[in-house]
Design a protein around this motif. Structure first.
Motif, PDB file in Angstrom:
ATOM      1  N   VAL A 244       0.836  -1.204   0.000  1.00  0.00           N
ATOM      2  CA  VAL A 244       0.000   0.000   0.000  1.00  0.00           C
ATOM      3  C   VAL A 244       0.871   1.254   0.000  1.00  0.00           C
ATOM      4  O   VAL A 244       0.631   2.210  -0.746  1.00  0.00           O
ATOM      5  CB  VAL A 244      -0.951  -0.007   1.210  1.00  0.00           C
ATOM      6  CG1 VAL A 244      -1.668   1.333   1.340  1.00  0.00           C
ATOM      7  CG2 VAL A 244      -1.967  -1.144   1.077  1.00  0.00           C
ATOM      8  N   LEU A 245       1.903   1.246   0.842  1.00  0.00           N
ATOM      9  CA  LEU A 245       2.802   2.399   0.913  1.00  0.00           C
ATOM     10  C   LEU A 245       3.445   2.674  -0.440  1.00  0.00           C
ATOM     11  O   LEU A 245       3.460   3.814  -0.923  1.00  0.00           O
ATOM     12  CB  LEU A 245       3.881   2.148   1.967  1.00  0.00           C
ATOM     13  CG  LEU A 245       5.069   3.121   1.968  1.00  0.00           C
ATOM     14  CD1 LEU A 245       4.616   4.508   2.356  1.00  0.00           C
ATOM     15  CD2 LEU A 245       6.166   2.630   2.893  1.00  0.00           C
ATOM     16  N   VAL A 246       3.989   1.644  -1.080  1.00  0.00           N
ATOM     17  CA  VAL A 246       4.646   1.817  -2.378  1.00  0.00           C
ATOM     18  C   VAL A 246       3.646   2.315  -3.411  1.00  0.00           C
ATOM     19  O   VAL A 246       3.946   3.237  -4.195  1.00  0.00           O
ATOM     20  CB  VAL A 246       5.301   0.501  -2.827  1.00  0.00           C
ATOM     21  CG1 VAL A 246       5.740   0.585  -4.295  1.00  0.00           C
ATOM     22  CG2 VAL A 246       6.496   0.169  -1.941  1.00  0.00           C
ATOM     23  N   ALA A 247       2.467   1.741  -3.417  1.00  0.00           N
ATOM     24  CA  ALA A 247       1.456   2.181  -4.378  1.00  0.00           C
ATOM     25  C   ALA A 247       1.113   3.648  -4.184  1.00  0.00           C
ATOM     26  O   ALA A 247       0.958   4.402  -5.158  1.00  0.00           O
ATOM     27  CB  ALA A 247       0.202   1.323  -4.240  1.00  0.00           C
ATOM     28  N   GLN A 248       1.017   4.091  -2.930  1.00  0.00           N
ATOM     29  CA  GLN A 248       0.693   5.490  -2.669  1.00  0.00           C
ATOM     30  C   GLN A 248       1.771   6.430  -3.202  1.00  0.00           C
ATOM     31  O   GLN A 248       1.474   7.463  -3.809  1.00  0.00           O
ATOM     32  CB  GLN A 248       0.496   5.694  -1.172  1.00  0.00           C
ATOM     33  CG  GLN A 248      -0.758   5.046  -0.620  1.00  0.00           C
ATOM     34  CD  GLN A 248      -0.801   5.071   0.901  1.00  0.00           C
ATOM     35  OE1 GLN A 248       0.181   5.400   1.558  1.00  0.00           O
ATOM     36  NE2 GLN A 248      -1.951   4.725   1.455  1.00  0.00           N
ATOM     37  N   VAL A 249       3.029   6.055  -2.988  1.00  0.00           N
ATOM     38  CA  VAL A 249       4.130   6.907  -3.457  1.00  0.00           C
ATOM     39  C   VAL A 249       4.157   6.947  -4.984  1.00  0.00           C
ATOM     40  O   VAL A 249       4.337   8.003  -5.590  1.00  0.00           O
ATOM     41  CB  VAL A 249       5.466   6.399  -2.898  1.00  0.00           C
ATOM     42  CG1 VAL A 249       6.635   7.198  -3.480  1.00  0.00           C
ATOM     43  CG2 VAL A 249       5.478   6.502  -1.379  1.00  0.00           C
TER      44      VAL A 249
ATOM     45  N   ILE B  79      10.866   7.102   4.131  1.00  0.00           N
ATOM     46  CA  ILE B  79       9.705   6.707   4.925  1.00  0.00           C
ATOM     47  C   ILE B  79       9.988   5.434   5.709  1.00  0.00           C
ATOM     48  O   ILE B  79       9.661   5.325   6.895  1.00  0.00           O
ATOM     49  CB  ILE B  79       8.477   6.510   4.005  1.00  0.00           C
ATOM     50  CG1 ILE B  79       8.054   7.854   3.392  1.00  0.00           C
ATOM     51  CG2 ILE B  79       7.307   5.906   4.792  1.00  0.00           C
ATOM     52  CD1 ILE B  79       6.974   7.725   2.337  1.00  0.00           C
ATOM     53  N   THR B  80      10.605   4.457   5.052  1.00  0.00           N
ATOM     54  CA  THR B  80      10.789   3.140   5.676  1.00  0.00           C
ATOM     55  C   THR B  80      12.091   3.010   6.441  1.00  0.00           C
ATOM     56  O   THR B  80      12.229   2.138   7.286  1.00  0.00           O
ATOM     57  CB  THR B  80      10.743   2.029   4.615  1.00  0.00           C
ATOM     58  OG1 THR B  80      11.839   2.200   3.701  1.00  0.00           O
ATOM     59  CG2 THR B  80       9.426   2.093   3.835  1.00  0.00           C
TER      60      THR B  80
ATOM     61  N   ALA C  76      11.434  -1.386   0.198  1.00  0.00           N
ATOM     62  CA  ALA C  76      10.621  -0.902   1.317  1.00  0.00           C
ATOM     63  C   ALA C  76      10.583  -1.900   2.464  1.00  0.00           C
ATOM     64  O   ALA C  76      10.482  -1.522   3.633  1.00  0.00           O
ATOM     65  CB  ALA C  76       9.196  -0.593   0.835  1.00  0.00           C
ATOM     66  N   GLU C  77      10.678  -3.188   2.134  1.00  0.00           N
ATOM     67  CA  GLU C  77      10.647  -4.238   3.146  1.00  0.00           C
ATOM     68  C   GLU C  77      12.037  -4.559   3.682  1.00  0.00           C
ATOM     69  O   GLU C  77      12.193  -5.337   4.630  1.00  0.00           O
ATOM     70  CB  GLU C  77      10.021  -5.503   2.542  1.00  0.00           C
ATOM     71  CG  GLU C  77       9.551  -6.531   3.544  1.00  0.00           C
ATOM     72  CD  GLU C  77       8.222  -6.168   4.181  1.00  0.00           C
ATOM     73  OE1 GLU C  77       7.883  -6.756   5.216  1.00  0.00           O
ATOM     74  OE2 GLU C  77       7.516  -5.293   3.649  1.00  0.00           O
ATOM     75  N   GLY C  78      13.083  -3.962   3.059  1.00  0.00           N
ATOM     76  CA  GLY C  78      14.452  -4.250   3.484  1.00  0.00           C
ATOM     77  C   GLY C  78      14.962  -5.573   2.963  1.00  0.00           C
ATOM     78  O   GLY C  78      15.865  -6.162   3.553  1.00  0.00           O
TER      79      GLY C  78
ATOM     80  N   LEU D 201      11.134   5.858  10.944  1.00  0.00           N
ATOM     81  CA  LEU D 201      10.192   5.199  11.846  1.00  0.00           C
ATOM     82  C   LEU D 201       9.025   6.100  12.231  1.00  0.00           C
ATOM     83  O   LEU D 201       8.048   5.642  12.803  1.00  0.00           O
ATOM     84  CB  LEU D 201      10.922   4.738  13.110  1.00  0.00           C
ATOM     85  CG  LEU D 201      12.050   3.726  12.897  1.00  0.00           C
ATOM     86  CD1 LEU D 201      12.785   3.481  14.199  1.00  0.00           C
ATOM     87  CD2 LEU D 201      11.503   2.418  12.352  1.00  0.00           C
ATOM     88  N   TYR D 202       9.149   7.413  11.941  1.00  0.00           N
ATOM     89  CA  TYR D 202       8.114   8.368  12.323  1.00  0.00           C
ATOM     90  C   TYR D 202       7.006   8.385  11.267  1.00  0.00           C
ATOM     91  O   TYR D 202       6.944   9.248  10.387  1.00  0.00           O
ATOM     92  CB  TYR D 202       8.711   9.766  12.480  1.00  0.00           C
ATOM     93  CG  TYR D 202       9.456   9.972  13.763  1.00  0.00           C
ATOM     94  CD1 TYR D 202      10.720   9.419  13.948  1.00  0.00           C
ATOM     95  CD2 TYR D 202       8.912  10.698  14.813  1.00  0.00           C
ATOM     96  CE1 TYR D 202      11.409   9.590  15.128  1.00  0.00           C
ATOM     97  CE2 TYR D 202       9.598  10.876  16.002  1.00  0.00           C
ATOM     98  CZ  TYR D 202      10.842  10.317  16.152  1.00  0.00           C
ATOM     99  OH  TYR D 202      11.528  10.488  17.319  1.00  0.00           O
ATOM    100  N   ARG D 203       6.121   7.395  11.344  1.00  0.00           N
ATOM    101  CA  ARG D 203       4.997   7.320  10.423  1.00  0.00           C
ATOM    102  C   ARG D 203       3.858   6.600  11.117  1.00  0.00           C
ATOM    103  O   ARG D 203       4.051   5.905  12.126  1.00  0.00           O
ATOM    104  CB  ARG D 203       5.395   6.588   9.147  1.00  0.00           C
ATOM    105  CG  ARG D 203       5.701   5.130   9.323  1.00  0.00           C
ATOM    106  CD  ARG D 203       6.127   4.470   8.018  1.00  0.00           C
ATOM    107  NE  ARG D 203       6.281   3.038   8.153  1.00  0.00           N
ATOM    108  CZ  ARG D 203       7.352   2.419   8.626  1.00  0.00           C
ATOM    109  NH1 ARG D 203       8.396   3.135   9.004  1.00  0.00           N
ATOM    110  NH2 ARG D 203       7.389   1.111   8.721  1.00  0.00           N
TER     111      ARG D 203
END
Length: 894
Positions: A278-283, A323-324, A342-344, A853-855
């Motif tokens: 979801v995060l990647v899709a939003q960006v 973000i991640t 994004a998942e590392g 981490l601030y999300r």
């Protein structure tokens, strides 16, 4: 005029040599050149790009007709072997995006402006529109923007399309996998030599050209131009088959089987969590300015297919990294690869091997001790005693001895000494450069103020105002990477400072260290100002993570720091044959005191890594440098264990964790993947320099934070009455001893000290209990923040941007942030009465400068937020709401 004539003669001479050399290997046939030249110039020449060998062949055969300026990748043509060709043919440098930075946009804009200016002057330009080598025998243009933007600016030029066939399959193409350019150049030269040049088998190459006037081509927007270009390049064959040409006219194979075309890296896409997708899709949707369709939102979807070019991919990747908190080894080509970043999970290239000096045997194993009563003294005493011994390393600087560390630090100190202010900021990751900078500040008599770039602009601005900072030492490359802005600050870039240091000065300092060590030691010591020789003076200013509205400034004295280090040495029983991996940044109190300075004071080798979240690279670095000690947080240790294979961590002997509660299952995982290591959980706070307690080697009790350090007093008191509690009772943890700081900076903070039994005790604000035999058990924090990966996430700080946008009304508050720690990780939720999506809420935080981490993990809309009798938000109700969703079995294990 004379200079221009001389350059033209040089161009013809180099062209002639290039043409003759290439003719020994390539037999090139031109098709359509005469028809092209019948149309007026200037010409914008746009070729396909099957191999590294097509640019030199095109220049060799087209330059006499067009005298074009080539657009060349800076990363390749700044190499000393190729840089002269760029100058001779007046090449226009353009950046690639292996490691995207904001500066790349400025550089590509400058290159585009130069291309346009050249065409407007009537000069021809050759530009490869795809910007990359073909991967599978087809030409993909996708969303590349440069050709369209150039044509939009100079629509009157004639476009010449060039299609090269016959190079796909050479060692300079991807037909056998990713080509290594300079290795291939060396191999090609040796093969030419083995063939006596003129006897080399020729590769047959066909170059087809076709010219198009403005009215004969699509309008210059990439949505129309790029499909037209791609269709023309691939018009003759859907996918070119690779061609093999023998390497020698007599010897070697006559045939070759090529592998299947390259594909995207293989990942277990089911392992990618839905929130990450979801995060990647939003960006990505934010860049596309439209939603992704279900068919597009698939792991194999390429950015070329989405119409996103490399510059846009660089911006998207950088945003996802911020973000991640995970980093990439280069640009992803597909959505799936961006998910992996994004998942590392992205596969990184292996680190370079450890230089052999790193493994130089230790000649003595004397007891570790810190010599001196201040930081500058401790470093100078150890460095001059062991001048020629290896002490520190990283990937950029290589391996440094104390001698080189002394030379670099003393040279920097001469520059820092000229700064007008006593306090100087430092904003650098764990690295040799950071070690040199901080040692240079101490030798100059300055007080470093260590800034946390992850806390957001408001916290950084507060830190600067509170400490009166005017200058901050950083690296231009790092600052571009983290994209931090602090108004009113003068940045002091290490790159510029290093450029101001002459080789003569470095050699003079090296000779002084090597030939006159006692004299030079005395000279450096005598140059220290009085405050650098007083153990009670402030040595550093660190910051809390801001459990309230702003971080607190924590000054630590030389005595605080050295007392904590000496106590740790005694407790952990370290020896000189140990070596360490340091990746915690200096703004982290443990990263400063223990993994930053302590190894330098006791001659324990340490190798640095700048990204503490890059678990894959950290595992590889452990396997490469084979350190025996690491210090981290349980969260990051779990990441390391996830990435490790049997054998990767076998060098580890001590794994020290703190900053958050260590789950018991980590002990079992360590026994399996790091069988030679003991896992030691400890406890510390910035105000206590920072280590207060730790489990001892050979005396480990899982579930506890160990015993207090030697010389440190602790007591457990009632949180309300502050009366001393007996063992086995939970209460407020107090700490006393030489490690406790003198007090916060600023007048707006309440005193954190209690005075009992003739001692000054620091009130940690944390709940703990002590067993009958002295072990401490940690029970949680009273303040409203979570600790995630060792970072203290302030819930009020995350809430403040929403409180400003949606202030309370007579009906009550409209936004509140609460969070909990679960077995699967943290869960931070925005409760609001407003119609906000998670994407919109995180965008608000990003606008305020929060990252990593601030999300938020979730947004929940309520008709009304729960409030106390005073009208304030009742966070206990919100927290219970989150805790109720944790399964009972998981809640017991927490």
């Amino acid at each position: 005029m004379y200079g221009r004539w001389l350059l033209r003669m040089l161009q013809w001479a180099v062209w002639l040599v290039l043409r003759l050399l290439l003719a020994c290997r390539y037999r090139v046939r031109l098709v359509g050149l005469d028809e092209v030249l019948r149309k007026p110039g200037p010409y914008l020449i746009l070729p396909n790009h099957p191999a590294y060998a097509d640019p030199p062949n095109l220049i060799a055969h087209l330059w006499p007709a067009f005298r074009m300026r080539p657009v060349l990748l800076d990363s390749i043509f700044r190499h000393p072997l190729l840089a002269p060709f760029r100058w001779i043919f007046r090449g226009i440098s353009i950046p690639d995006f292996q490691r995207p930075t904001p500066a790349d946009r400025e550089r590509i804009e400058a290159a585009k402006a130069e291309i346009i200016a050249s065409l407007q002057r009537g000069e021809s330009v050759i530009l490869w529109p795809s910007g990359r080598l073909s991967r599978d025998g087809r030409e993909w243009i996708g969303g590349a923007r440069l050709a369209a933007e150039v044509l939009a600016a100079v629509p009157q030029v004639t476009v010449v399309l060039v299609r090269t066939r016959g190079l796909w399959g050479s060692m300079f193409s991807w037909a056998n996998g990713q080509p290594r350019l300079f290795a291939a150049i060396l191999k090609a030269f040796l093969l030419w030599l083995a063939n006596l040049f003129v006897l080399a088998p020729r590769r047959k190459v066909t170059v087809t050209l076709e010219a198009f006037l403005p009215e004969e081509r699509p309008e210059p927007v990439r949505e129309r131009l790029n499909p037209w270009l791609q269709a023309w390049y691939n018009a003759d064959v859907e996918r070119e088959e690779p061609t093999f040409v023998p390497y020698h006219f007599l010897f070697g194979p006559r045939t070759h089987t090529f592998p299947a075309p390259v594909s995207s890296p293989s990942f277990d896409w089911d392992a990618i969590r839905p929130p990450t997708r979801v995060l990647v899709a939003q960006v990505v949707e934010e860049k596309l300015k439209r939603p992704l369709t279900e068919a597009e939102n698939q792991p194999q979807t390429t950015f070329l297919e989405l119409g996103i070019d490399s510059l846009d991919v660089a911006e998207i990747t950088l945003k996802v990294e911020r973000i991640t908190g995970h980093s990439s080894g280069g640009l992803p080509g597909t959505l799936g690869e961006l998910w992996a970043i994004a998942e590392g999970l992205q596969e990184q290239p292996p680190p370079p091997p450890a230089p052999p000096p790193w493994f130089t045997p230790i000649v003595d194993d004397t007891r570790l001790s810190i010599l001196g009563e201040t930081i500058a003294e401790a470093f100078l005493h150890q460095a001059f005693q062991r001048r020629r011994e290896v002490i520190v390393a990283d990937d950029r600087a290589g391996v440094l001895t104390y001698e080189r560390l002394l030379v670099g630090a003393s040279a920097l100190s001469a520059r820092f000494r000229l700064l007008p202010e006593q306090r100087v900021g430092l904003l650098l990751p764990a690295s040799v450069g950071c070690d040199l900078a901080i040692l240079g500040l101490y030798l100059a008599g300055k007080v470093p103020v260590l800034l946390n770039w992850t806390t957001g602009p408001a916290a950084l601005g507060h830190a600067v105002r509170l400490t009166g900072l005017r200058q901050v030492v950083t690296s231009r490359l790092f600052l571009e990477r983290v994209s931090v802005e602090i108004p009113g600050i003068e940045w002091l870039y290490l790159e510029d400072i290093r450029a101001s240091i002459s080789r003569y000065e470095l050699w003079a300092r090296l000779l002084a260290v090597r030939l006159l060590p006692q004299w030079y030691h005395r000279r450096l010591h005598m140059s220290l100002p009085p405050q650098s020789l007083d153990p009670e003076q402030t040595a550093v200013i660190l910051f809390t993570s801001g459990s309230e509205k702003a971080p607190k400034a924590v000054p630590l004295t030389h005595r605080n720091i050295l007392s904590d280090q000496r106590a740790c040495l005694e407790a952990l029983q370290l020896h000189r044959r140990h070596s360490a991996l340091g990746f915690l940044p200096m703004f982290h109190s443990f990263g400063f005191t223990i993994t930053g300075l302590l190894p330098l004071f006791v001659a324990v080798r340490i190798v640095h890594h700048p990204d503490p979240t890059d678990a894959t690279a950290l595992v590889r670095k452990i396997a490469t440098y084979r350190p025996s000690i690491i210090a981290t947080t349980p969260t990051f240790l779990s990441f390391l264990l996830d990435r490790a294979k049997p054998g990767d961590l076998e060098s580890l002997q001590l794994i020290i964790v703190g900053a958050e509660k260590c789950p018991l299952h980590l002990f079992d995982r360590v026994r399996h993947l790091a069988p030679n290591a003991q896992l030691l959980e400890g406890y510390g706070v910035t105000e206590c320099s920072p280590v207060v307690s730790v489990n001892r080697p050979g005396r480990v009790r899982p579930g506890t934070i160990g015993e207090p350090l030697p010389g440190i007093s602790v007591r457990i008191v009632d949180p309300e009455t502050h009366e001393l509690l007996p063992p086995q009772h939970r209460g407020l943890l107090l700490v006393a001893g030489p490690i406790v700081f003198p007090g916060y900076l600023g007048d707006d903070t309440a005193s954190p000290f209690l005075y009992q039994d003739g001692k000054r005790w620091y009130n940690t604000g944390d709940l703990a209990e002590q067993t009958d035999d002295g072990f401490l058990i940690f029970h949680g924090r009273l303040k409203r923040f979570l600790k995630v990966g060792g970072e203290m996430i302030s819930l009020p700080a995350l809430e403040e941007p929403f409180s400003k946008r949606f202030p309370p009304t007579p009906d009550g508050p409209r936004a509140a942030v609460e969070g909990i720690e679960t077995p699967e990780g943290r869960r931070i939720v925005l409760f609001t009465t407003e119609p906000l999506t998670l994407q919109e809420a995180n965008a608000i935080l990003q606008e305020e400068g929060f990252r990593g981490l601030y999300r938020l993990d979730e947004v929940r809309r309520l008709d009304k937020l729960p409030v106390l009798g005073t009208g304030k938000t009742d966070y206990k109700v919100l927290r219970r709401c989150l805790e109720a969703e944790i399964p009972q079995t998981a809640r017991i294990s927490l």
